[in-house]
Design a protein around this motif. Structure first.
Motif, PDB file in Angstrom:
ATOM      1  N   VAL A  94       0.975  -1.253   0.012  1.00  0.00           N
ATOM      2  CA  VAL A  94       0.097  -0.354   0.146  1.00  0.00           C
ATOM      3  C   VAL A  94       0.561   1.377  -0.080  1.00  0.00           C
ATOM      4  CG1 VAL A  94      -1.450   1.879   1.413  1.00  0.00           C
ATOM      5  CG2 VAL A  94      -1.775  -0.668   1.249  1.00  0.00           C
ATOM      6  N   SER A  95       2.107   1.506   0.631  1.00  0.00           N
ATOM      7  CA  SER A  95       2.854   2.590   1.040  1.00  0.00           C
ATOM      8  C   SER A  95       3.355   2.733  -0.604  1.00  0.00           C
ATOM      9  CB  SER A  95       3.860   1.913   2.182  1.00  0.00           C
ATOM     10  OG  SER A  95       3.157   2.232   3.011  1.00  0.00           O
ATOM     11  N   GLN A  96       3.705   1.038  -1.157  1.00  0.00           N
ATOM     12  CA  GLN A  96       4.705   1.997  -2.321  1.00  0.00           C
ATOM     13  C   GLN A  96       3.905   2.633  -3.071  1.00  0.00           C
ATOM     14  OE1 GLN A  96       7.724   1.445  -2.864  1.00  0.00           O
ATOM     15  NE2 GLN A  96       8.253   1.031  -1.186  1.00  0.00           N
ATOM     16  N   ARG A  97       2.060   1.973  -3.294  1.00  0.00           N
ATOM     17  CA  ARG A  97       1.408   2.524  -4.414  1.00  0.00           C
ATOM     18  C   ARG A  97       0.746   4.087  -4.120  1.00  0.00           C
ATOM     19  NH1 ARG A  97      -2.648   0.200  -7.513  1.00  0.00           N
ATOM     20  NH2 ARG A  97      -3.722   2.219  -7.261  1.00  0.00           N
ATOM     21  N   LEU A  98       1.353   4.123  -2.610  1.00  0.00           N
ATOM     22  CA  LEU A  98       1.497   5.917  -1.970  1.00  0.00           C
ATOM     23  C   LEU A  98       2.212   6.535  -2.644  1.00  0.00           C
ATOM     24  CD1 LEU A  98      -0.466   6.143   1.506  1.00  0.00           C
ATOM     25  CD2 LEU A  98      -1.447   7.069  -0.733  1.00  0.00           C
ATOM     26  N   ILE A  99       3.491   6.123  -2.407  1.00  0.00           N
ATOM     27  CA  ILE A  99       4.633   6.425  -3.147  1.00  0.00           C
ATOM     28  C   ILE A  99       4.851   7.136  -5.055  1.00  0.00           C
ATOM     29  CG2 ILE A  99       7.321   6.996  -3.280  1.00  0.00           C
ATOM     30  CD1 ILE A  99       7.410   4.896  -0.382  1.00  0.00           C
ATOM     31  N   THR A 100       4.268   6.439  -5.289  1.00  0.00           N
ATOM     32  CA  THR A 100       4.043   6.356  -6.719  1.00  0.00           C
ATOM     33  C   THR A 100       3.089   7.535  -6.995  1.00  0.00           C
ATOM     34  OG1 THR A 100       4.548   3.856  -7.433  1.00  0.00           O
ATOM     35  CG2 THR A 100       3.770   4.919  -8.660  1.00  0.00           C
ATOM     36  N   ASP A 101       1.751   7.407  -6.165  1.00  0.00           N
ATOM     37  CA  ASP A 101       0.934   8.331  -6.781  1.00  0.00           C
ATOM     38  C   ASP A 101       1.249   9.863  -6.447  1.00  0.00           C
ATOM     39  OD1 ASP A 101      -0.859   6.419  -7.402  1.00  0.00           O
ATOM     40  OD2 ASP A 101      -2.180   6.802  -5.094  1.00  0.00           O
ATOM     41  N   VAL A 102       1.882   9.424  -4.485  1.00  0.00           N
ATOM     42  CA  VAL A 102       2.973  11.451  -4.883  1.00  0.00           C
ATOM     43  C   VAL A 102       3.834  11.152  -6.278  1.00  0.00           C
ATOM     44  CG1 VAL A 102       3.753  12.451  -3.185  1.00  0.00           C
ATOM     45  CG2 VAL A 102       2.102  11.137  -2.300  1.00  0.00           C
TER      46      VAL A 102
END
Length: 399
Positions: A37-45
């Protein structure tokens, strides 16, 4: 007529109230799921763009689905005896389904949508059907049978969503999550059986409280993991070293703020509550808020480590400041649940984080992170000064 074999699955008055090793094993899967989930958020940001709000909504839905799985499993092992083989089978099945969901997270809105939805549905529907059958004629089977009905209905948009395109998938899964969380709030009412009240969950308060504490530790550990992975994949410059140490300090401060007083006496608060299930249900939403804050903070600090002198745009500022601020909001509610009050340090700290955004936005990313750490440090120091020389405060939950 009550079936004695079904009654054996329920927790009795004796036995250990501690979490079992199998439950801790389940948590290992969620450590992995949180990193996805964190990696998805990092990619989004990192990517930003016009679709950023939709991408953030997508990631939020995945987090909500994972939290629903974990929280209902924690409630099940607090209501049923986790030492019984049928309940252990439920745990193993939930673990397998959670692993399927976790590996599907990165491309859940791409080619792996159906596997994510299938993993979720298999846990929610399979657990309830299995328990309904295992309880036989015991009256408690009505609790799981209500969940069967609601899970079967929500399974349709979950599975349909896994087959359609990205934007339609978001709508389908949003509808499914709304149904699942609505059922949790109102007690899964069905015709003839009505709804399950809070008292229907004869939970072991000490066990449930301990599970919340353990899951918070998992989220904090994931924050260190994300920061460490981000740092190890970059050049070991002085600014990045400072960013890593700042991320570690923030993690320790969040741990300290959580466990100071309220977090450390949660077990006693739930055990002494007149309606432990009511307090436990309220704590579910509180911990969801804090977990979301920790996950967001992990993303913010990973960005600060990767680009310590980077430009402070709105998205990055929201991640670095918004994550800790969201955690403080949940922690303030948590304090009210346990003690019936909110400390001034929580209110002052939250105001400093929110009102300080215009000033912090003028700093590079590492400066913003350091400013947030300073506010959290002040909050932790205020807690220590207020507690110095005073006896430990007893829980006084208004619930």
């Amino acid at each position: 007529m009550t079936d004695e074999r079904g009654a054996e699955l329920l927790r009795g008055g004796g036995g250990s109230h501690r979490a079992t090793f199998l439950e801790l094993f389940l948590d290992v899967v969620f450590v992995f799921a949180f990193t996805r989930v964190s990696q998805r958020l990092i990619t989004d940001v990192a990517t930003g763009g016009e679709r950023l709000p939709l991408e953030l909504a997508q990631t939020l839905f995945l987090l909500l689905a994972l939290w629903m799985v974990w929280s209902l499993t924690a409630w099940a092992t607090s209501h049923y005896d986790p030492e019984q083989p049928p309940i252990q089978a439920v745990m193993v099945g939930s673990m397998c389904g959670s692993l399927v969901m976790a590996v599907s997270v990165p491309d859940a809105y791409g080619p792996h949508g159906l596997s994510f939805a299938a993993g979720y549905v298999s846990i929610q529907l399979g657990r309830s059907i299995y328990l309904t059958v295992a309880l036989r004629r015991h009256s408690q089977r009505h609790l799981s049978s209500r969940i069967v009905v609601w899970s079967a209905v929500s399974a349709v948009p979950w599975l349909v969503g896994g087959l359609v395109g990205e934007d339609l998938r978001l709508l389908c899964w949003g509808l499914a999550l709304a149904m699942d969380y609505l059922g949790l709030v109102i007690g899964w009412p069905v015709p003839r059986l009505g709804r399950a009240t809070a008292t229907a969950w004869t939970v072991t308060g000490e066990h449930l409280a301990e599970r919340y504490q353990q899951f918070t530790i998992i989220a904090l550990g994931e924050m260190i993991f994300v920061a460490g992975v981000g740092f190890s994949g970059s050049d070991f410059t002085l600014l990045r070293w400072i960013g890593l140490l700042d991320a570690f300090a923030t993690t320790v401060l969040l741990w300290r703020i959580y466990f100071h007083r309220a977090g450390s006496v949660l077990v006693e608060a739930v055990a002494e509550a007149r309606q432990p299930a009511r307090l436990g249900r309220s704590a579910t939403w509180t911990h969801l808020t804090m977990i979301a804050g920790i996950v967001t903070a992990a993303v913010g600090y990973e960005v600060a480590i990767a680009e310590p002198g980077g430009h402070a745009d709105a998205v990055r500022v929201a991640a670095i400041v918004g994550g800790p601020a969201l955690f403080v909001v949940g922690r303030a509610r948590f304090e009210y649940e346990v003690f019936g009050r909110v400390s001034r340090s929580r209110v002052i700290g939250l105001l400093l984080l929110v009102l300080g955004v215009p000033l912090l936005s003028r700093l590079p990313l590492l400066g913003i992170a350091a400013g947030v750490t300073a506010v959290l440090t002040g909050m932790a120091v205020a807690d220590a000064l207020r507690a110095r020389g005073r006896p430990p405060e007893r829980p006084a939950s208004p619930m």
